[in-house]
Design a protein around this motif. Structure first.
Motif: not given
Length: 392
Positions: A135-139, A148-155
């Protein structure tokens, strides 16, 4: 119902935790971390057996942690987690279970619902992993700064138990010897096995650092909101002898205490206090003095029985307090040993055990040195009926 073995992996040293004792053997709400993990699978109706993989150097710690659970002989772990799991799988070759659930011994709050979902998924897929969606935004970091910001979709965050059809995962692990894969799902993926993701209870945390242990304890106690207090009182008179047994410790004295068992007035009072907190009668109902089995018995048997009754109710012992009333012998020099012994018998930390002593200033039967009396108070925490608790 398919034969389903839970393989609890507890061979690690827990070096990141920073304790002299491996984290799986540390106390957590009245039990060890490992015992919480094991009991979750023992009480699950879909699990037909539990095996534990350990470091042989920790055998004494293991035996104490699982005492009374009736588990089979533990399996010897390997130099890595991956090798430990393979050792465990190989040890199941004679049993040939249909399914195996691999679970980290340091995940004490796994709940029945998560286990249900993993087992159910194995009816459709050869492997299934308990996991939580990120649920958290990944950096991503470089030199202490966000690059960079990592796309968390599907993680998802993988947890345990991770379930497999036994022969599939055994073959996959044999083919992965020497590789450094991070979990058993990765071993299955490498072998081309489809791995289903099933939702895990979000409280199914892994104890890695001291903060994790503190959080796990808070979660457990939050579900144990039925707080009860029981009291106990006991008296034994003196007769000829050369020692008395008080709170589980032999104390030299010029007399002994008379009783059907070992006449440990402290443990008798505390046993009654625990039984009182459970509204479960008194020591005489559970261990009648007319029964020859208890002639000369170690009163540790009585106290362990009461403590096990608390655990069977899903509860924990929060605190106990014993006051010994006598002119002699002096209790002070033996107090630390008494605290340690009662903590051991109850399976709780020594700082949850209080031992005090007082006199009656020469008044009454204790003042005349005719015997010893004891008062005890016990506080237990039980699940509130109808409310869910962590790890259930």
């Amino acid at each position: 119902m398919p034969a389903c073995i839970a393989l609890i992996v507890a061979a690690g040293r827990g070096e990141r935790f920073g304790s002299d004792i491996p984290k799986q053997y540390l106390p957590l709400a009245g039990k060890t971390v490992l015992r919480h993990s094991v009991e979750a699978f023992l009480r699950h109706p879909g699990v037909t057996g539990v095996r534990v993989v350990i470091n042989p150097e920790h055998r004494d710690l293991y035996d104490a942690a699982v005492a009374g659970l009736g588990l089979p002989e533990p399996i010897r772990g390997g130099a890595s987690r991956q090798q430990s799991v393979l050792n465990g799988l190989e040890a199941l070759a004679e049993e040939k279970p249909d399914l195996v659930l691999v679970h980290d011994g340091a995940r004490p709050l796994v709940d029945a619902g998560t286990i249900d979902r993993v087992i159910a998924a194995l009816a459709e897929q050869p492997a299934a992993v308990a996991a939580t969606r990120l649920a958290d935004t990944l950096k991503r970091e470089r030199d202490g700064r966000v690059c960079t910001t990592v796309d968390r979709t599907g993680l998802w965050r993988a947890r345990t138990p991770q379930g497999f059809r036994y022969h599939d995962i055994l073959g996959a692990h044999r083919e992965a010897v020497g590789l450094d894969l991070t979990d058993d799902a990765a071993v299955a993926e490498r072998a081309g096995l489809a791995v289903a993701l099933v939702p895990s209870n979000p409280d199914n945390l892994k104890v890695t650092h001291a903060d994790d242990l503190a959080r796990a304890e808070r979660l457990i106690y939050a579900g144990l909101s039925d707080i009860r207090t029981g009291s106990g009182y006991d008296v034994h008179k003196f007769h000829p002898g050369d020692h008395v047994t008080l709170c589980g410790v032999s104390v030299p004295h010029d007399q002994a205490l008379e009783g059907h068992s070992d006449a440990d007035v402290g443990l008798h009072a505390l046993t009654d206090a625990l039984l009182g907190a459970l509204a479960a009668g008194d020591i005489g109902q559970h261990f009648p003095p007319t029964d020859p089995r208890w002639k000369g018995a170690d009163s540790a048997v009585f106290l362990r029985h009461a403590a096990e009754m608390v655990r069977e109710r899903g509860g924990v012992i929060a605190h106990v307090d014993v006051t010994l009333i006598c002119e002699r012998p002096k209790v002070g020099p033996h107090r630390p040993a008494m605290q340690a012994r009662m903590a051991e018998l109850l399976g709780i930390a020594a700082d949850r055990v209080s031992v005090k002593a007082t006199t009656t200033e020469g008044l009454g039967f204790t003042g005349r040195r005719e015997g010893i009396a004891a008062l005890a108070t016990a506080t237990v925490r039980l699940p509130m009926p109808g409310l869910p608790t962590a790890g259930k």
